[in-house]
Design a protein around this motif. Sequence first.
Motif, PDB file in Angstrom:
ATOM      1  N   PHE A  95       0.813  -1.263  -0.113  1.00 11.83           N
ATOM      2  CA  PHE A  95      -0.007  -0.038  -0.084  1.00 11.83           C
ATOM      3  C   PHE A  95       0.961   1.211   0.277  1.00 11.83           C
ATOM      4  N   TYR A 139       0.172   5.309   1.127  1.00 13.46           N
ATOM      5  CA  TYR A 139      -0.472   6.300   1.742  1.00 13.46           C
ATOM      6  C   TYR A 139       0.146   7.962   1.648  1.00 13.46           C
ATOM      7  N   MET A 198      -4.579  10.016   7.003  1.00 10.98           N
ATOM      8  CA  MET A 198      -3.741   8.989   6.156  1.00 10.98           C
ATOM      9  C   MET A 198      -4.658   8.761   5.038  1.00 10.98           C
ATOM     10  N   PHE A 213      -5.447   6.731   1.571  1.00 12.90           N
ATOM     11  CA  PHE A 213      -5.270   5.772   0.860  1.00 12.90           C
ATOM     12  C   PHE A 213      -4.912   5.985  -0.658  1.00 12.90           C
ATOM     13  N   ARG A 234       0.956  -5.496   4.106  1.00 14.29           N
ATOM     14  CA  ARG A 234       0.360  -6.689   5.069  1.00 14.29           C
ATOM     15  C   ARG A 234       0.626  -8.089   4.454  1.00 14.29           C
ATOM     16  N   MET A 280     -13.104  -6.725  11.700  1.00 12.32           N
ATOM     17  CA  MET A 280     -11.764  -6.179  12.463  1.00 12.32           C
ATOM     18  C   MET A 280     -11.364  -4.754  12.295  1.00 12.32           C
ATOM     19  N   PHE A 304      -8.598  -1.741  13.697  1.00  8.52           N
ATOM     20  CA  PHE A 304      -7.392  -1.563  14.021  1.00  8.52           C
ATOM     21  C   PHE A 304      -6.835  -0.358  14.571  1.00  8.52           C
ATOM     22  N   THR A 340      -5.636  -4.951  17.783  1.00  7.64           N
ATOM     23  CA  THR A 340      -6.629  -5.418  16.677  1.00  7.64           C
ATOM     24  C   THR A 340      -7.874  -5.581  17.683  1.00  7.64           C
ATOM     25  N   THR A 387      -6.435  -7.831  20.486  1.00  9.75           N
ATOM     26  CA  THR A 387      -5.203  -8.627  20.337  1.00  9.75           C
ATOM     27  C   THR A 387      -4.091  -7.580  20.334  1.00  9.75           C
ATOM     28  N   ASP A 438     -11.630  -8.150   1.084  1.00  9.13           N
ATOM     29  CA  ASP A 438     -10.547  -9.088   1.120  1.00  9.13           C
ATOM     30  C   ASP A 438      -9.173  -8.072   1.618  1.00  9.13           C
ATOM     31  N   TYR A 439      -9.352  -6.896   2.376  1.00  5.59           N
ATOM     32  CA  TYR A 439      -8.274  -6.088   2.890  1.00  5.59           C
ATOM     33  C   TYR A 439      -7.505  -5.478   1.556  1.00  5.59           C
ATOM     34  N   GLN A 473      -7.725  -0.309   2.840  1.00  4.42           N
ATOM     35  CA  GLN A 473      -7.727  -0.154   4.203  1.00  4.42           C
ATOM     36  C   GLN A 473      -7.642   1.436   4.263  1.00  4.42           C
ATOM     37  N   PHE A 474      -8.548   1.811   5.105  1.00  4.35           N
ATOM     38  CA  PHE A 474      -8.810   3.162   5.350  1.00  4.35           C
ATOM     39  C   PHE A 474      -8.622   3.563   6.816  1.00  4.35           C
ATOM     40  N   PHE A 475      -8.254   4.695   6.958  1.00  4.07           N
ATOM     41  CA  PHE A 475      -8.090   5.363   8.355  1.00  4.07           C
ATOM     42  C   PHE A 475      -9.004   6.453   8.770  1.00  4.07           C
TER      43      PHE A 475
END
Lengths: 115, 114
Positions: A35, A37, A45, A47, A95, B31, B33, B48, B56, B99-100, B103-105
């Motif tokens: 990825f 960012y 952040m 993407f 990841r 999930m 994070f 997580t 976790t 399926d990831y 991914q966003f923040f």
Amino acid sequence: AQKITQTQPGMFVQEKEAVTLDCTYDTSDPSYGLFWYKQPSSGEMIFLIYQGSYDQQNATEGRYSLNFQKARKSANLVISASQLGDSAMYFCAMRTYSNTGKLIFGQGTTLQVKP
Amino acid sequence: SAVISQKPSRDICQRGTSLTIQCQVDSQVTMMFWYRQQPGQSLTLIATANQGSEATYESGFVIDKFPISRPNLTFSTLTVSNMSPEDSSIYLCSVGTGDYNEQFFGPGTRLTVL
């Protein structure tokens, strides 16, 4: 061990020119994703682009493209026709499928676009 | 994509106190994070959060210091407990879609501890 390396702490580019931000990675997992960012001074952040390890073609999103060289374990971000608004910190992240959703980040590259 | 909001956006706190950060997502996700970004540094995963189970934690982070709740599939909280100036950071929550491959923040919570 899994690791992301960005070796350019800071970069300058002239407006309207293209720039490449370097990223190398290390993992023993055959399935992974990479990825990029963008983080402006506001701290959010954003993407930009994703590349899967099994993707046959390099990912592109508008002015962003990812130069994926699997054998060299590199995933460089190319920004074409730079704009003043591209000035920001850029992070490369990875990841693995064995760690779904968890991102490992590089140290980042600060990009400054000159008018 | 996913739209993520965080509260508060920023805060200034006294050492020894605690702050709870909220993260709300506009869709159900399995999930969530939590990441920390110390000044001038990169992002590091704290933990997580899974709905219906204990969070976790990554190496170096413990539940007593960073307790997390995940009461449903769209919401989570992170508490920074007994704060010290070293906890001054941006705290960000993140979710993945599908399926990831994306991914966003959230916009982040900028915390300063005096």
